[in-house]
Design a protein around this motif. Sequence first.
Motif, mmCIF file in Angstrom:
data_model
loop_
_atom_site.group_PDB
_atom_site.id
_atom_site.type_symbol
_atom_site.label_atom_id
_atom_site.label_comp_id
_atom_site.label_asym_id
_atom_site.label_seq_id
_atom_site.Cartn_x
_atom_site.Cartn_y
_atom_site.Cartn_z
ATOM 1 N N SER A 282 0.813 -1.220 0.000
ATOM 2 C CA SER A 282 0.000 0.000 0.000
ATOM 3 C C SER A 282 0.847 1.271 0.000
ATOM 4 C CB SER A 282 -0.928 0.015 1.217
ATOM 5 O OG SER A 282 -0.190 -0.050 2.421
ATOM 6 N N THR A 283 2.133 1.140 0.394
ATOM 7 C CA THR A 283 3.040 2.298 0.410
ATOM 8 C C THR A 283 4.361 1.899 -0.228
ATOM 9 O OG1 THR A 283 2.053 3.130 2.452
ATOM 10 C CG2 THR A 283 4.202 4.012 1.828
ATOM 11 N N MET B 246 -2.422 4.406 -4.150
ATOM 12 C CA MET B 246 -1.157 3.988 -3.555
ATOM 13 C C MET B 246 -0.428 5.203 -2.970
ATOM 14 S SD MET B 246 0.706 1.058 -3.368
ATOM 15 C CE MET B 246 0.427 0.079 -4.858
ATOM 16 N N LYS B 247 0.179 5.014 -1.810
ATOM 17 C CA LYS B 247 0.991 6.086 -1.233
ATOM 18 C C LYS B 247 2.417 5.924 -1.721
ATOM 19 C CE LYS B 247 2.075 8.445 3.109
ATOM 20 N NZ LYS B 247 1.862 8.467 4.569
ATOM 21 N N ILE B 248 2.976 6.983 -2.313
ATOM 22 C CA ILE B 248 4.321 6.929 -2.886
ATOM 23 C C ILE B 248 5.166 8.042 -2.289
ATOM 24 C CG2 ILE B 248 5.684 6.975 -4.994
ATOM 25 C CD1 ILE B 248 3.218 6.122 -6.537
ATOM 26 N N ILE B 249 6.313 7.671 -1.730
ATOM 27 C CA ILE B 249 7.249 8.658 -1.187
ATOM 28 C C ILE B 249 8.602 8.449 -1.856
ATOM 29 C CG2 ILE B 249 6.019 8.695 1.006
ATOM 30 C CD1 ILE B 249 8.236 7.101 2.249
ATOM 31 N N ASN C 195 3.268 11.447 -2.968
ATOM 32 C CA ASN C 195 2.562 11.979 -1.814
ATOM 33 C C ASN C 195 3.511 12.736 -0.893
ATOM 34 O OD1 ASN C 195 1.175 9.014 -2.334
ATOM 35 N ND2 ASN C 195 -0.320 10.639 -1.970
ATOM 36 N N GLN D 45 7.268 3.483 6.876
ATOM 37 C CA GLN D 45 5.905 3.061 6.554
ATOM 38 C C GLN D 45 5.820 2.281 5.251
ATOM 39 O OE1 GLN D 45 3.459 6.657 5.474
ATOM 40 N NE2 GLN D 45 5.402 7.703 5.853
ATOM 41 N N CYS D 46 6.954 2.114 4.562
ATOM 42 C CA CYS D 46 6.943 1.481 3.237
ATOM 43 C C CYS D 46 6.811 -0.045 3.308
ATOM 44 C CB CYS D 46 8.222 1.818 2.473
ATOM 45 S SG CYS D 46 8.377 3.559 2.026
ATOM 46 N N ASP D 47 6.029 -0.583 2.371
ATOM 47 C CA ASP D 47 5.938 -2.025 2.182
ATOM 48 C C ASP D 47 6.948 -2.489 1.137
ATOM 49 O OD1 ASP D 47 3.499 -2.285 3.841
ATOM 50 O OD2 ASP D 47 2.592 -1.130 2.196
ATOM 51 N N CYS E 82 9.126 -5.028 5.104
ATOM 52 C CA CYS E 82 9.421 -4.274 3.882
ATOM 53 C C CYS E 82 10.277 -5.090 2.906
ATOM 54 C CB CYS E 82 10.133 -2.973 4.230
ATOM 55 S SG CYS E 82 10.475 -1.924 2.793
#
Length: 367
Positions: free
Chosen positions: A4-5, A29-32, A51, A63-65, A91
Amino acid sequence: MTISTIGFAGLGLIGGSIAKAVRRVHPDMKIIAFDTDRESLTAALMDKTLNQAHDHLSQAFSQCDLIFLCAPVNFNVQNLKILKNIAADHCIFTDVGSVKTPIHSAVRELGMEHCFIGGHPMAGSEKSGYANASDRLLENAYYILTPSPATPDKSVAAMTQLIQSVSALPIVLDARRHDYIMAAISHLPHMIAYTLVNLVRDFDDEQQHMRMLAAGGFKDITRIASSSPIMWQQICDENRDNLLEIMDHYMDSLRQVSQAVQSGENVRLLELFSQAKDYRDSIPRSNAKGGLRPAYEIYVDIIDESGAIATIATILATNGISIKNIGIVHNREFQEGALRIEFYEEDAAQKAVTHLRKFHYTVYERN
């Protein structure tokens, strides 16, 4: 597992293209991302690909998967050492390099084999940077995955599913096998192209007749010599052993041809050439991109008269087809068609063929 991230350590052409493709297909999707180029980060925030954007590897990556390592291998290793102490236990880490053994060795030394899947998206461009990233770059491109022996099947399945979702074609290989294959089908051809161009340059005459007459087979086999010299110097260093072995085999093969030519063994030469032709013709022509940068080009028969090229350019422009390059083919010994037109995308080339044939032009597509 659910992704999801996603994080990106590096947001250049490949990282940016993957991020854009993920955003297009998975809008929620959350993208950093982290990058030292603040202009790229700003652009990615402005076009809503990201994001969050960071100019250092912060706790935000906890928080990343899934985290993509999209820098040169030495920087990837440095970033991995930092992220090891930040990322969550679940992760997955992956990279995008064209040589896999060095990064796998670093991962093994860091004790991170259980959470690493090597990656090699076989797509690219002569351009670089986030400004040239495209959300369609990976479409129909082979995307090779090289899991570590300790990587859980569920992690490989999740990564495979993500790749398929952006229309790339995942293939799972052993890292060492990957590097040997790339040495043969990608790295050696680049060495041949570079050395052949230098050979012609060194033996050209003062009038540069070789350069003037170079076309057909010479241009086809040396097109990839326009690739980044710095990148290929690095690849030679990273995949040295495999490349040297394949180069030795190639030089042995070339000596066999030389000996056959010298001794007039016409039957042997015909056998060698026939074997090569049969194997080359058996390679499927598909939409899948391979290890070499694709050339989307067509050849068109035109009458030598004023305005002939302008007419074709107008037809294409009217139908919204952008041209990358266009020019007269002066040496057509091995190539049909007097006018060569190159496009940025395969779809544009196919549309050009359709529209030009409507106007009764004879068009030859590149094999």
